[in-house]
Design a protein around this motif. Structure first.
Motif, short mmCIF file in Angstrom:
data_model
loop_
_atom_site.label_atom_id
_atom_site.label_comp_id
_atom_site.label_asym_id
_atom_site.label_seq_id
_atom_site.Cartn_x
_atom_site.Cartn_y
_atom_site.Cartn_z
N VAL A 12 -6.19 -34.80 12.70
CA VAL A 12 -6.01 -34.32 11.33
C VAL A 12 -4.54 -34.43 10.93
CG1 VAL A 12 -7.97 -32.75 11.45
CG2 VAL A 12 -5.70 -31.92 12.06
N ASP A 13 -4.31 -34.53 9.61
CA ASP A 13 -2.94 -34.55 9.10
C ASP A 13 -2.80 -33.74 7.82
OD1 ASP A 13 -4.19 -36.08 7.18
OD2 ASP A 13 -3.11 -37.94 7.63
N GLY A 14 -3.84 -32.98 7.47
CA GLY A 14 -3.78 -32.14 6.29
C GLY A 14 -4.29 -32.79 5.03
N SER A 15 -4.52 -34.09 5.03
CA SER A 15 -4.99 -34.79 3.84
C SER A 15 -6.49 -34.59 3.68
CB SER A 15 -4.68 -36.28 3.94
OG SER A 15 -5.41 -36.87 4.99
N GLU A 16 -6.97 -34.84 2.47
CA GLU A 16 -8.40 -34.69 2.20
C GLU A 16 -9.25 -35.64 3.05
OE1 GLU A 16 -11.90 -33.24 1.03
OE2 GLU A 16 -9.92 -32.34 0.66
N ALA A 41 -0.71 -34.11 15.40
CA ALA A 41 0.54 -34.56 16.02
C ALA A 41 1.69 -34.21 15.09
CB ALA A 41 0.50 -36.06 16.29
N SER A 42 2.57 -33.33 15.52
CA SER A 42 3.53 -32.70 14.62
C SER A 42 4.59 -33.65 14.08
CB SER A 42 4.21 -31.52 15.32
OG SER A 42 4.97 -31.96 16.43
N LEU A 43 4.82 -34.78 14.76
CA LEU A 43 5.84 -35.69 14.26
C LEU A 43 5.42 -36.38 12.97
CD1 LEU A 43 7.35 -37.32 17.46
CD2 LEU A 43 8.15 -35.36 16.14
N VAL A 63 4.33 -25.96 4.39
CA VAL A 63 3.41 -26.80 5.16
C VAL A 63 3.80 -26.75 6.63
CG1 VAL A 63 2.57 -29.14 5.53
CG2 VAL A 63 3.00 -28.30 3.21
N ARG A 64 2.92 -26.30 7.45
CA ARG A 64 3.19 -26.18 8.87
C ARG A 64 2.02 -26.74 9.67
NH1 ARG A 64 7.29 -25.46 6.89
NH2 ARG A 64 8.81 -23.77 7.14
N ALA A 65 2.35 -27.25 10.82
CA ALA A 65 1.31 -27.82 11.67
C ALA A 65 0.23 -26.81 12.00
CB ALA A 65 1.95 -28.36 12.94
N ASP A 66 0.64 -25.56 12.28
CA ASP A 66 -0.35 -24.54 12.62
C ASP A 66 -1.31 -24.29 11.47
OD1 ASP A 66 0.71 -24.25 15.12
OD2 ASP A 66 1.91 -22.49 14.63
N ASP A 67 -0.80 -24.33 10.23
CA ASP A 67 -1.67 -24.15 9.07
C ASP A 67 -2.72 -25.25 9.00
OD1 ASP A 67 -0.21 -21.93 8.31
OD2 ASP A 67 1.07 -23.05 6.92
N ILE A 68 -2.28 -26.47 9.27
CA ILE A 68 -3.17 -27.62 9.16
C ILE A 68 -4.30 -27.54 10.18
CG2 ILE A 68 -3.31 -30.12 9.47
CD1 ILE A 68 -0.45 -30.23 8.28
N VAL A 69 -3.97 -27.28 11.44
CA VAL A 69 -5.03 -27.24 12.46
C VAL A 69 -5.92 -26.02 12.29
CG1 VAL A 69 -3.78 -28.62 14.15
CG2 VAL A 69 -3.50 -26.14 14.16
N ALA A 70 -5.35 -24.90 11.85
CA ALA A 70 -6.16 -23.71 11.64
C ALA A 70 -7.15 -23.92 10.51
CB ALA A 70 -5.26 -22.50 11.36
N THR A 71 -6.69 -24.54 9.43
CA THR A 71 -7.58 -24.83 8.30
C THR A 71 -8.70 -25.77 8.72
OG1 THR A 71 -5.80 -24.52 6.69
CG2 THR A 71 -7.68 -25.84 5.99
N ASP A 88 -5.19 -27.84 18.56
CA ASP A 88 -3.90 -27.94 19.25
C ASP A 88 -2.93 -28.75 18.41
OD1 ASP A 88 -2.05 -27.52 21.21
OD2 ASP A 88 -3.04 -28.74 22.73
N VAL A 89 -1.64 -28.39 18.53
CA VAL A 89 -0.56 -29.14 17.91
C VAL A 89 0.19 -29.85 19.02
CG1 VAL A 89 1.60 -28.98 16.61
CG2 VAL A 89 -0.34 -27.52 16.00
N LEU A 90 0.40 -31.15 18.85
CA LEU A 90 1.06 -31.96 19.87
C LEU A 90 2.37 -32.51 19.32
CD1 LEU A 90 -2.08 -33.92 21.09
CD2 LEU A 90 -1.14 -31.81 22.03
N ALA A 91 3.45 -32.28 20.02
CA ALA A 91 4.77 -32.71 19.57
C ALA A 91 5.02 -34.16 19.99
CB ALA A 91 5.85 -31.79 20.14
N GLU A 92 4.23 -35.05 19.42
CA GLU A 92 4.33 -36.47 19.75
C GLU A 92 4.01 -37.30 18.52
OE1 GLU A 92 2.55 -37.84 23.59
OE2 GLU A 92 1.56 -35.89 23.45
N GLU A 93 4.35 -38.59 18.61
CA GLU A 93 3.86 -39.52 17.59
C GLU A 93 2.34 -39.56 17.67
OE1 GLU A 93 5.43 -40.97 15.31
OE2 GLU A 93 7.53 -41.21 15.90
N PRO A 94 1.65 -39.64 16.53
CA PRO A 94 0.19 -39.55 16.54
C PRO A 94 -0.50 -40.64 17.34
CG PRO A 94 1.01 -40.21 14.38
CD PRO A 94 2.20 -39.75 15.16
N GLU A 95 0.03 -41.87 17.28
CA GLU A 95 -0.63 -42.95 18.02
C GLU A 95 -0.69 -42.64 19.51
OE1 GLU A 95 1.89 -43.26 15.93
OE2 GLU A 95 1.68 -45.01 14.63
#
Length: 293
Positions: A12-16, A41-43, A63-71, A88-95
Motif C-alpha cells: 500500500v502507499d495511501g493512494s486510492e 515501504a516508508s521510503l 501523512v504518516r506511514a502508520d496512518d496509511i497501514v492502519a487505514t 507493517d512499515v518497512l524502512a526500505e525502497e518498495p521494490e
C-alpha cells in the motif's frame, strides 16, 4: 510453513488504487483461507509525500506511514472480518521490500496509480520491478479496475499456455484460482502462420495455417493432460501474436495468468515480452507467476 499457510501480502502507499488492491487482497485471502499482511515501504514518502497527502485529503505533515497501514488494515478487516490481518512499515525502497516479502508469501497483490487516461494505461515502476523479480506470484490491479477479487464480473480466468506445452507453475496457479472462484478457465494457446509459408495455389490454400493450428492444439493438449477434473476448463487456440490474443481475452476475464521465466544468473527485468505487454495494457487483473528454468 506450507504454501497454504503463507500469508498474502498487499503493498500500500495511501493512494486510492492501493486501497482498492487491499479490498481485492482481502477477498483473495478469504478465498485461500490465509492471513493478509499489509505492507508500506516508508521510503515512498520521500518521493511521493505530496501526492500521498493529496490522495488522503490531509496536509502533508499529517501523512504518516502508520496512518496509511492502519487505514488499510481497518479497511481489510471491515471487508473480510474472518481474515487475520497484520500490518507493517518497512524502512526500505518498495521494490526491495516487496520482493523480499514475496519470499515468504503465497502471493503479492499490488495496485497501480494513475491520474490520467494515459497514465492509467501504463504500469508503475514499482509494480513492474516487483513482478519481474518476485519469487511468488504477483497480482497487479490496474488503476481503473474494480476491487472485487473473489466475485468477479465475468466468472472467468484466462491463462496463456507457453510454447513448451508442459505443466507449469502458471497453469497450476490458474487451476487453483479458477477452482477457488468457481470460475471457468480458458487455457489459450496463440499461433501464427509465417508469411513465407503462405501460398497462392488454390489446392494448397490454408494448408500451412491448418498445420500451425494443429500444432498449437497439440501443445495445448500436452499442457493440460493432467488438468484437474473439478475445473470448468475450455481449450482455445487463437491465431495471432500472443500479446494481442491475451489482451483481447482479458476483456472477458476477471484474472489473466501468465508465466515469467526466471534465470538466476540474470539481473535485469525477467518478464518476457508477453508478460510485459499484458501488465501494461490488460483489461483485468494480471497474475505473473515465476517459472524456474
Amino acid at each position: 510453513m506450507t504454501a497454504r499457510e503463507l500469508p498474502l501480502v498487499v503493498g500500500v502507499d495511501g493512494s486510492e488504487p492501493s486501497l482498492r488492491a487491499v479490498d481485492w487482497a482481502a477477498d483473495e485471502a478469504a478465498l485461500r483461507g490465509v492471513p493478509l499482511r499489509v505492507v508500506y515501504a516508508s521510503l515512498w514518502e520521500r518521493y511521493e509525500g505530496s501526492a500521498l497527502a493529496e490522495d488522503l485529503a490531509k496536509p502533508y505533515e499529517e501523512v504518516r506511514a502508520d496512518d496509511i497501514v492502519a487505514t488499510a488494515a481497518r479497511r481489510a478487516h471491515r471487508r473480510r472480518p474472518e481474515v487475520k490481518v497484520s500490518a507493517d512499515v518497512l524502512a526500505e525502497e518498495p521494490e526491495y521490500a516487496l520482493v523480499r516479502e514475496g519470499r515468504s508469501a503465497s502471493a503479492l497483490v499490488l495496485g497501480t496509480r494513475g491520474r490520467s487516461g494515459l497514465v492509467e494505461m501504463l504500469l508503475g515502476s514499482v509494480s513492474l520491478a516487483v513482478a519481474a523479480h518476485a519469487d511468488c506470484p504477483v497480482i497487479v490491479l490496474r488503476g481503473g479496475h474494480d476491487n472485487r477479487g473473489g466475485t468477479g464480473t465475468h466468472g472467468r480466468v484466462v491463462v496463456g499456455v507457453g510454447e513448451k506445452g508442459t505443466d507449469s507453475a502458471a497453469l497450476r496457479f490458474a487451476f487453483e484460482e479458477a477452482r477457488l472462484r468457481h470460475a471457468a478457465l480458458d487455457a489459450v494457446r496463440a499461433w501464427r502462420c509465417p508469411a513465407h509459408e503462405s501460398t497462392d495455389h488454390p489446392l494448397l490454400a490454408g494448408e500451412p495455417a491448418r498445420l500451425h493450428e494443429e500444432a498449437a492444439a497439440e501443445v495445448l493438449e500436452k499442457a493440460l493432460r493432467d488438468a484437474p477434473a473439478d475445473v470448468d476448463l475450455h481449450r482455445r487456440t487463437v491465431e495471432g501474436p500472443a500479446r494481442r490474443v491475451l489482451l483481447a481475452a482479458s476483456h472477458e476475464a476477471d484474472l489473466l495468468v501468465v508465466g515469467a521465466r526466471r534465470n538466476p544468473g540474470h539481473l535485469g527485468l525477467q518478464l518476457g515480452r508477453v508478460a510485459h505487454a499484458v501488465l501494461h495494457h490488460a483489461a483485468c487483473a494480471v497474475a505473473v507467476v515465476p517459472e524456474r528454468e
